[in-house]
Write a protein that holds these residues in place. Structure first.
Motif, PDB file in Angstrom:
ATOM      1  N   LEU A  29       0.861  -1.182   0.000  1.00  0.00           N
ATOM      2  CA  LEU A  29       0.000   0.000   0.000  1.00  0.00           C
ATOM      3  C   LEU A  29       0.892   1.226   0.000  1.00  0.00           C
ATOM      4  O   LEU A  29       1.786   1.348   0.838  1.00  0.00           O
ATOM      5  CB  LEU A  29      -0.917   0.001   1.224  1.00  0.00           C
ATOM      6  CG  LEU A  29      -1.659  -1.310   1.529  1.00  0.00           C
ATOM      7  CD1 LEU A  29      -2.599  -1.118   2.710  1.00  0.00           C
ATOM      8  CD2 LEU A  29      -2.401  -1.819   0.316  1.00  0.00           C
ATOM      9  N   LEU A  30       0.628   2.158  -0.897  1.00  0.00           N
ATOM     10  CA  LEU A  30       1.576   3.246  -1.142  1.00  0.00           C
ATOM     11  C   LEU A  30       0.914   4.609  -1.222  1.00  0.00           C
ATOM     12  O   LEU A  30      -0.014   4.809  -1.998  1.00  0.00           O
ATOM     13  CB  LEU A  30       2.322   2.965  -2.456  1.00  0.00           C
ATOM     14  CG  LEU A  30       3.221   4.074  -3.012  1.00  0.00           C
ATOM     15  CD1 LEU A  30       4.388   4.349  -2.064  1.00  0.00           C
ATOM     16  CD2 LEU A  30       3.723   3.686  -4.399  1.00  0.00           C
ATOM     17  N   SER A  31       1.409   5.551  -0.407  1.00  0.00           N
ATOM     18  CA  SER A  31       1.114   6.974  -0.563  1.00  0.00           C
ATOM     19  C   SER A  31       2.431   7.655  -0.908  1.00  0.00           C
ATOM     20  O   SER A  31       3.262   7.923  -0.042  1.00  0.00           O
ATOM     21  CB  SER A  31       0.536   7.569   0.725  1.00  0.00           C
ATOM     22  OG  SER A  31       0.316   8.955   0.576  1.00  0.00           O
ATOM     23  N   ALA A  32       2.653   7.900  -2.187  1.00  0.00           N
ATOM     24  CA  ALA A  32       3.972   8.307  -2.674  1.00  0.00           C
ATOM     25  C   ALA A  32       4.316   9.747  -2.321  1.00  0.00           C
ATOM     26  O   ALA A  32       3.478  10.650  -2.427  1.00  0.00           O
ATOM     27  CB  ALA A  32       4.030   8.132  -4.187  1.00  0.00           C
ATOM     28  N   ALA A  33       5.563   9.947  -1.941  1.00  0.00           N
ATOM     29  CA  ALA A  33       6.051  11.299  -1.652  1.00  0.00           C
ATOM     30  C   ALA A  33       6.151  12.125  -2.923  1.00  0.00           C
ATOM     31  O   ALA A  33       5.985  13.343  -2.905  1.00  0.00           O
ATOM     32  CB  ALA A  33       7.404  11.226  -0.954  1.00  0.00           C
ATOM     33  N   ASP A  34       6.446  11.479  -4.035  1.00  0.00           N
ATOM     34  CA  ASP A  34       6.592  12.141  -5.329  1.00  0.00           C
ATOM     35  C   ASP A  34       5.850  11.314  -6.371  1.00  0.00           C
ATOM     36  O   ASP A  34       5.744  10.087  -6.245  1.00  0.00           O
ATOM     37  CB  ASP A  34       8.074  12.266  -5.698  1.00  0.00           C
ATOM     38  CG  ASP A  34       8.319  13.285  -6.799  1.00  0.00           C
ATOM     39  OD1 ASP A  34       7.761  13.103  -7.907  1.00  0.00           O
ATOM     40  OD2 ASP A  34       9.068  14.252  -6.573  1.00  0.00           O
ATOM     41  N   THR A  35       5.375  11.968  -7.405  1.00  0.00           N
ATOM     42  CA  THR A  35       4.612  11.247  -8.431  1.00  0.00           C
ATOM     43  C   THR A  35       5.496  10.424  -9.351  1.00  0.00           C
ATOM     44  O   THR A  35       5.030   9.483  -9.986  1.00  0.00           O
ATOM     45  CB  THR A  35       3.799  12.233  -9.284  1.00  0.00           C
ATOM     46  OG1 THR A  35       4.689  13.181  -9.889  1.00  0.00           O
ATOM     47  CG2 THR A  35       2.759  12.964  -8.440  1.00  0.00           C
ATOM     48  N   ALA A  36       6.790  10.763  -9.444  1.00  0.00           N
ATOM     49  CA  ALA A  36       7.678  10.131 -10.424  1.00  0.00           C
ATOM     50  C   ALA A  36       8.586   9.086  -9.788  1.00  0.00           C
ATOM     51  O   ALA A  36       8.810   9.071  -8.578  1.00  0.00           O
ATOM     52  CB  ALA A  36       8.524  11.190 -11.117  1.00  0.00           C
ATOM     53  N   GLY A  37       9.115   8.191 -10.630  1.00  0.00           N
ATOM     54  CA  GLY A  37      10.179   7.289 -10.219  1.00  0.00           C
ATOM     55  C   GLY A  37       9.752   5.928  -9.716  1.00  0.00           C
ATOM     56  O   GLY A  37      10.576   5.193  -9.159  1.00  0.00           O
ATOM     57  N   TRP A  38       8.492   5.538  -9.929  1.00  0.00           N
ATOM     58  CA  TRP A  38       7.975   4.320  -9.310  1.00  0.00           C
ATOM     59  C   TRP A  38       7.905   3.115 -10.242  1.00  0.00           C
ATOM     60  O   TRP A  38       7.648   1.991  -9.783  1.00  0.00           O
ATOM     61  CB  TRP A  38       6.594   4.598  -8.715  1.00  0.00           C
ATOM     62  CG  TRP A  38       6.680   5.386  -7.453  1.00  0.00           C
ATOM     63  CD1 TRP A  38       6.494   6.734  -7.310  1.00  0.00           C
ATOM     64  CD2 TRP A  38       7.018   4.888  -6.162  1.00  0.00           C
ATOM     65  NE1 TRP A  38       6.696   7.110  -6.012  1.00  0.00           N
ATOM     66  CE2 TRP A  38       7.020   5.991  -5.271  1.00  0.00           C
ATOM     67  CE3 TRP A  38       7.321   3.628  -5.669  1.00  0.00           C
ATOM     68  CZ2 TRP A  38       7.299   5.860  -3.918  1.00  0.00           C
ATOM     69  CZ3 TRP A  38       7.606   3.489  -4.312  1.00  0.00           C
ATOM     70  CH2 TRP A  38       7.594   4.600  -3.459  1.00  0.00           C
ATOM     71  N   ASP A  39       8.126   3.289 -11.523  1.00  0.00           N
ATOM     72  CA  ASP A  39       7.911   2.197 -12.479  1.00  0.00           C
ATOM     73  C   ASP A  39       8.719   0.947 -12.139  1.00  0.00           C
ATOM     74  O   ASP A  39       8.179  -0.169 -12.132  1.00  0.00           O
ATOM     75  CB  ASP A  39       8.258   2.655 -13.893  1.00  0.00           C
ATOM     76  CG  ASP A  39       7.212   3.602 -14.459  1.00  0.00           C
ATOM     77  OD1 ASP A  39       7.134   4.740 -13.973  1.00  0.00           O
ATOM     78  OD2 ASP A  39       6.473   3.192 -15.366  1.00  0.00           O
ATOM     79  N   SER A  40       9.997   1.105 -11.874  1.00  0.00           N
ATOM     80  CA  SER A  40      10.865  -0.046 -11.669  1.00  0.00           C
ATOM     81  C   SER A  40      10.449  -0.881 -10.468  1.00  0.00           C
ATOM     82  O   SER A  40      10.312  -2.112 -10.558  1.00  0.00           O
ATOM     83  CB  SER A  40      12.322   0.411 -11.502  1.00  0.00           C
ATOM     84  OG  SER A  40      13.170  -0.693 -11.290  1.00  0.00           O
ATOM     85  N   VAL A  41      10.215  -0.234  -9.328  1.00  0.00           N
ATOM     86  CA  VAL A  41       9.869  -0.984  -8.123  1.00  0.00           C
ATOM     87  C   VAL A  41       8.477  -1.611  -8.253  1.00  0.00           C
ATOM     88  O   VAL A  41       8.235  -2.710  -7.740  1.00  0.00           O
ATOM     89  CB  VAL A  41       9.978  -0.088  -6.868  1.00  0.00           C
ATOM     90  CG1 VAL A  41       8.861   0.934  -6.790  1.00  0.00           C
ATOM     91  CG2 VAL A  41      10.004  -0.936  -5.597  1.00  0.00           C
TER      92      VAL A  41
END
Length: 331
Positions: free
Chosen positions: A102-114
Motif C-alpha cells: 500500500l503506497l502513498s507516494a512522496a513524489d509522483t515520479a520514479g515508481w515504475d521499476s519498483v
C-alpha cells in the motif's frame, strides 16, 4: 496468500532443527503483528511522516485501526517524505514477500521499476491518498483525492471574492507531490490568465508551519503589498497567520488579508467559524475501509468494479460554515 500458505505447510514438514526466519521491517518502520503470523494477509504500508500534518496523523491512525491482527492483517508501516527512501522501503517489503503493498507516494515520479518488481513477485499494489505517474497496469487500484479539483475549487472560490487586485503569497507543500501539483496548478493557471492576479512570493514550506511563518515574515519585512495567503495545507496557513499576528496585520472575513488552507483540521475549521480564516479545502484522509474492501474482493477472487476511487470532498467558506460542519468534517 496462496504463496504464504504453501510456505507454512512446507515449513511444518521440515525437521525440528530448521527454524523459519522472520521478515525484517525497513528502518523507521513499526510492525503491527509478527511477520510470520500464519493465515494473516501480509501488507507493507508506505506513507508520509504522520507528524507532517493533522491530515497525515488522521490518515495514519485510520490505517492502523483497520490493518490489525484482529482484522486479519499482518501489517508493517514505513514512513518518509523522501521518494528515494520510500522506494527503498518498497524494495524491502518486496523482499519480505508481502501480499499487498500500500503506497502513498512522496513524489509522483520514479515508481515504475519498483512496481514492476512487485508485480513480478506476485505482490499486488494499491495506491492511496496520492497518484503517481505510472502505467495503471502496475497497480490494482487507486483510492485518492482529486488534488487538481481541490486546487480548482479553491481558486474558483477566491475568484468569486471579486477583489480589485489579487496579490498572493503562495506557500507550497513538498514539491513534486500530487497534493502540491494539484493545488499549485490551478493558481498558476489563473495568475497567468488574469492581469490583476499576481504572485508576490511563491515558495515551498514543505507542509511546515514554522517555515511558512518565515516565508510570510520575509514578505512583510520587504514591504511588498499582499492581500491573500494561499497555503497548501492548514499547518502552513497557521504559520502564515502567526507572522500576520506578530506584525499586527488583520486577517479573515472583512479584514486586510484573505487566508486559505487545505485539509479541514477541526481547529482550522474553527478558525473559519470564528472568521479568522476565509477558506479551507477538504482532503479526506479516511481511505482504510476502501482499501480493506478492495483486498477482500481480490482475496475472494472477485473483480474490482472500478480501478480509481475519488474521495468525495468540498470547500468551506467562513461566511457559511456551521458548527455542524466543524463537527462533521473536522479531522
Amino acid at each position: 496468500m496462496m504463496r504464504k500458505v504453501l510456505s507454512i505447510v512446507m515449513a511444518s514438514a521440515m525437521t525440528l532443527g530448521l527454524v523459519a526466519c522472520g521478515s525484517t521491517a525497513p528502518a523507521s518502520t513499526t510492525t503491527e503483528a509478527p511477520a510470520s503470523s500464519g493465515g494473516l494477509i501480509k501488507v507493507g504500508i508506505i506513507n508520509n511522516d504522520p507528524n507532517e500534518s493533522g491530515y497525515r496523523t488522521a490518515n495514519d491512525a485510520d490505517l492502523k485501526a483497520k490493518f490489525t491482527k484482529e482484522n486479519g492483517y499482518d501489517a508493517s508501516f514505513a514512513y518518509s517524505l523522501k521518494n528515494d527512501e520510500q522506494i527503498q522501503y518498497a524494495q524491502t517489503f518486496i523482499q519480505d514477500e508481502v501480499d499487498y503493498l500500500l503506497l502513498s507516494a512522496a513524489d509522483t515520479a520514479g515508481w515504475d521499476s519498483v512496481l514492476k518488481d512487485a508485480q513480478a513477485a506476485g505482490i499486488k499494489v494499491i495506491l492511496f491518498d496520492r497518484t503517481i505517474d505510472a502505467d495503471p497496469s502496475l497497480y490494482e487500484a487507486s483510492i485518492v483525492s482529486d488534488m487538481a479539483k481541490e486546487g480548482q475549487t479553491a481558486v474558483d472560490w477566491l475568484a468569486g471574492q471579486n477583489l480589485p487586485e489579487y496579490n498572493v503569497i503562495h506557500i507550497q507543500g513538498v514539491m513534486g507531490s500530487a497534493a502540491q501539483q494539484g493545488r499549485s496548478g490551478a493558481l498558476d493557471t489563473k495568475v497567468a490568465a488574469e492581469a490583476n492576479w499576481n504572485i508576490v512570493k511563491q515558495q515551498t514550506a514543505e507542509w511546515n508551519a514554522e517555515k511558512a511563518q518565515q516565508i510570510v515574515q520575509s514578505v512583510i519585512d520587504s514591504n511588498t503589498p499582499f492581500n491573500v495567503i494561499y497555503a497548501e495545507n492548514d499547518d502552513m496557513a497557521k504559520g502564515a497567520v502567526a507572522a500576520l499576528d506578530a506584525a499586527g496585520i488583520s486577517h479573515g472575513v472583512g479584514k486586510d488579508v484573505v487566508v486559505m488552507g487545505f485539509d479541514c483540521n477541526k481547529w482550522a475549521l474553527e478558525e473559519l467559524l470564528n472568521q479568522n480564516w476565509n477558506y479551507d479545502g477538504q482532503c479526506n484522509p479516511f481511505q482504510a475501509s476502501y482499501i480493506d474492501d478492495i483486498i477482500k474482493t481480490l482475496e475472494s477472487g472477485g473483480t474490482l468494479s472500478q480501478k480509481t476511487i475519488i474521495m468525495d470532498e468540498k470547500g468551506f467558506d467562513a461566511t457559511t460554515i456551521t458548527q455542524q460542519d466543524v463537527d462533521t468534517y473536522g479531522i
